[in-house]
Write a protein that holds these residues in place. Structure first.
Motif, PDB file in Angstrom:
ATOM      1  N   UNK A   6       0.668  -1.100  -0.086  1.00  0.00           N
ATOM      2  CA  UNK A   6       0.040   0.144  -0.106  1.00  0.00           C
ATOM      3  C   UNK A   6       1.122   1.270  -0.099  1.00  0.00           C
ATOM      4  N   UNK A   7       1.925   1.341   0.651  1.00  0.00           N
ATOM      5  CA  UNK A   7       2.942   2.245   0.613  1.00  0.00           C
ATOM      6  C   UNK A   7       4.193   1.910   0.346  1.00  0.00           C
ATOM      7  N   UNK A   8       4.966   2.630  -0.526  1.00  0.00           N
ATOM      8  CA  UNK A   8       6.343   2.269  -0.901  1.00  0.00           C
ATOM      9  C   UNK A   8       7.204   3.273  -0.900  1.00  0.00           C
ATOM     10  N   UNK A   9       8.362   3.260  -0.237  1.00  0.00           N
ATOM     11  CA  UNK A   9       9.248   4.254  -0.270  1.00  0.00           C
ATOM     12  C   UNK A   9      10.863   3.789  -0.300  1.00  0.00           C
ATOM     13  N   UNK A  10      11.376   4.367  -1.390  1.00  0.00           N
ATOM     14  CA  UNK A  10      12.919   3.813  -1.577  1.00  0.00           C
ATOM     15  C   UNK A  10      13.693   5.035  -1.768  1.00  0.00           C
ATOM     16  N   UNK A  11      14.851   4.925  -0.832  1.00  0.00           N
ATOM     17  CA  UNK A  11      16.025   5.852  -0.757  1.00  0.00           C
ATOM     18  C   UNK A  11      16.971   5.214  -1.070  1.00  0.00           C
ATOM     19  N   UNK A  12      17.887   5.671  -2.404  1.00  0.00           N
ATOM     20  CA  UNK A  12      19.137   4.937  -2.601  1.00  0.00           C
ATOM     21  C   UNK A  12      20.046   6.017  -3.387  1.00  0.00           C
ATOM     22  N   UNK A  13      21.242   5.981  -3.288  1.00  0.00           N
ATOM     23  CA  UNK A  13      22.362   6.808  -4.236  1.00  0.00           C
ATOM     24  C   UNK A  13      23.448   6.139  -4.311  1.00  0.00           C
ATOM     25  N   UNK A  14      24.323   6.400  -5.245  1.00  0.00           N
ATOM     26  CA  UNK A  14      25.408   5.709  -5.389  1.00  0.00           C
ATOM     27  C   UNK A  14      26.440   5.870  -4.207  1.00  0.00           C
ATOM     28  N   UNK A  15      26.888   4.828  -3.844  1.00  0.00           N
ATOM     29  CA  UNK A  15      27.998   4.846  -2.813  1.00  0.00           C
ATOM     30  C   UNK A  15      27.122   5.037  -1.130  1.00  0.00           C
ATOM     31  N   UNK A  16      25.836   4.963  -1.229  1.00  0.00           N
ATOM     32  CA  UNK A  16      25.101   5.375   0.035  1.00  0.00           C
ATOM     33  C   UNK A  16      24.079   3.991   0.380  1.00  0.00           C
ATOM     34  N   UNK A  17      24.158   3.110  -0.385  1.00  0.00           N
ATOM     35  CA  UNK A  17      23.184   1.931  -0.139  1.00  0.00           C
ATOM     36  C   UNK A  17      21.891   2.253  -0.396  1.00  0.00           C
ATOM     37  N   UNK A  18      21.024   1.513   0.046  1.00  0.00           N
ATOM     38  CA  UNK A  18      19.588   1.253  -0.453  1.00  0.00           C
ATOM     39  C   UNK A  18      18.601   1.078   0.682  1.00  0.00           C
ATOM     40  N   UNK A  19      17.593   1.790   0.775  1.00  0.00           N
ATOM     41  CA  UNK A  19      16.622   1.533   2.113  1.00  0.00           C
ATOM     42  C   UNK A  19      15.483   1.574   1.349  1.00  0.00           C
ATOM     43  N   UNK A  20      14.452   0.485   1.619  1.00  0.00           N
ATOM     44  CA  UNK A  20      13.224   0.372   1.188  1.00  0.00           C
ATOM     45  C   UNK A  20      12.254   0.112   2.344  1.00  0.00           C
ATOM     46  N   UNK A  21      11.163   0.879   2.334  1.00  0.00           N
ATOM     47  CA  UNK A  21      10.255   0.812   3.445  1.00  0.00           C
ATOM     48  C   UNK A  21       8.564   0.555   2.766  1.00  0.00           C
ATOM     49  N   UNK A  22       8.407  -0.457   2.996  1.00  0.00           N
ATOM     50  CA  UNK A  22       6.917  -0.942   2.527  1.00  0.00           C
ATOM     51  C   UNK A  22       6.099  -1.098   3.596  1.00  0.00           C
ATOM     52  N   UNK A  23       4.566  -0.805   3.594  1.00  0.00           N
ATOM     53  CA  UNK A  23       3.586  -0.940   4.481  1.00  0.00           C
ATOM     54  C   UNK A  23       2.325  -1.536   3.766  1.00  0.00           C
ATOM     55  N   UNK A  24       1.771  -2.690   4.285  1.00  0.00           N
ATOM     56  CA  UNK A  24       0.651  -3.234   3.738  1.00  0.00           C
ATOM     57  C   UNK A  24      -0.442  -3.310   4.871  1.00  0.00           C
ATOM     58  N   UNK A  25      -1.706  -2.528   4.909  1.00  0.00           N
ATOM     59  CA  UNK A  25      -2.452  -2.353   5.742  1.00  0.00           C
ATOM     60  C   UNK A  25      -3.587  -3.381   5.680  1.00  0.00           C
ATOM     61  N   UNK A  26      -4.041  -3.705   6.984  1.00  0.00           N
ATOM     62  CA  UNK A  26      -4.995  -4.771   6.740  1.00  0.00           C
ATOM     63  C   UNK A  26      -6.249  -4.209   6.312  1.00  0.00           C
TER      64      UNK A  26
END
Ligand code: ATP
Ligand code: MG
Length: 134
Positions: A114-134
């Motif tokens: 339901x929600x998807x958020x991605x942060x990533x940049x060369x040399x800085x790694x990757x962080x992805x947050x997802x949420x699924x609501x009931x």
């Protein structure tokens, strides 16, 4: 947003991915997700975990049960300190792969959440947050 429970796991090996699938399924059941929604969040988790191992060089995931505006959900944050992604729009496209895959993992995970958020940049790694609501 209230965090009801939180659990952090390594994402390094194929066995870790199996364990993450099981833990996410169990949390989804505890939160009262129906079978279809359980499978959606487990599948999304599996794809993001595979990417974390294959491209991110391993990392970790935080699995959280959350509550907001009287609804409950499952929030997953995958993080690695790998090479990162230079062009996020490109990486999110169906069929884009640098590893000989189908290129459907990121786009699929977004559709299954339901929600998807991605942060990533060369040399800085990757962080992805997802949420699924009931
Ligand atoms: N954690 C990550 N770190 C660095 N690059 C990543 C990461 N996750 C995804 N990518 C990049 O994004 C591309 C697309 O990822 P996606 O999961 O959609 O496809 P794939 O893994 O190549 O194939 P599939 O998941 O369908 O088997 C990858 O090929 C890779 O280049
Ligand atoms: Mg993938």
């Amino acid at each position: 947003m209230t965090v009801l429970l939180s659990d952090q796991r390594p994402v390094l090996t194929a066995e870790d991915i199996v364990g993450i699938r099981q833990a996410v399924r169990q949390r989804a059941v505890e939160l009262g997700f129906n079978l279809v929604d359980q499978t959606k969040i487990v599948t999304a988790a599996s794809e993001l975990a595979r990417n974390t191992v294959q491209y991110g060089g391993g990392g970790h995931v935080v699995i959280e049960g959350v509550e907001e505006f009287g609804r409950r959900g499952l929030r997953l944050t995958f993080a690695d300190e790998g090479p990162g992604i230079a062009d996020l729009d490109l990486a999110m496209k169906d069929g884009y792969t640098t590893g000989g895959g189908l290129g459907l993992g990121l786009s699929g995970a977004r559709r299954l959440s339901n929600d998807f958020h991605i942060e990533s940049a060369p040399g800085k790694g990757t962080r992805i947050t997802i949420t699924r609501w009931r």
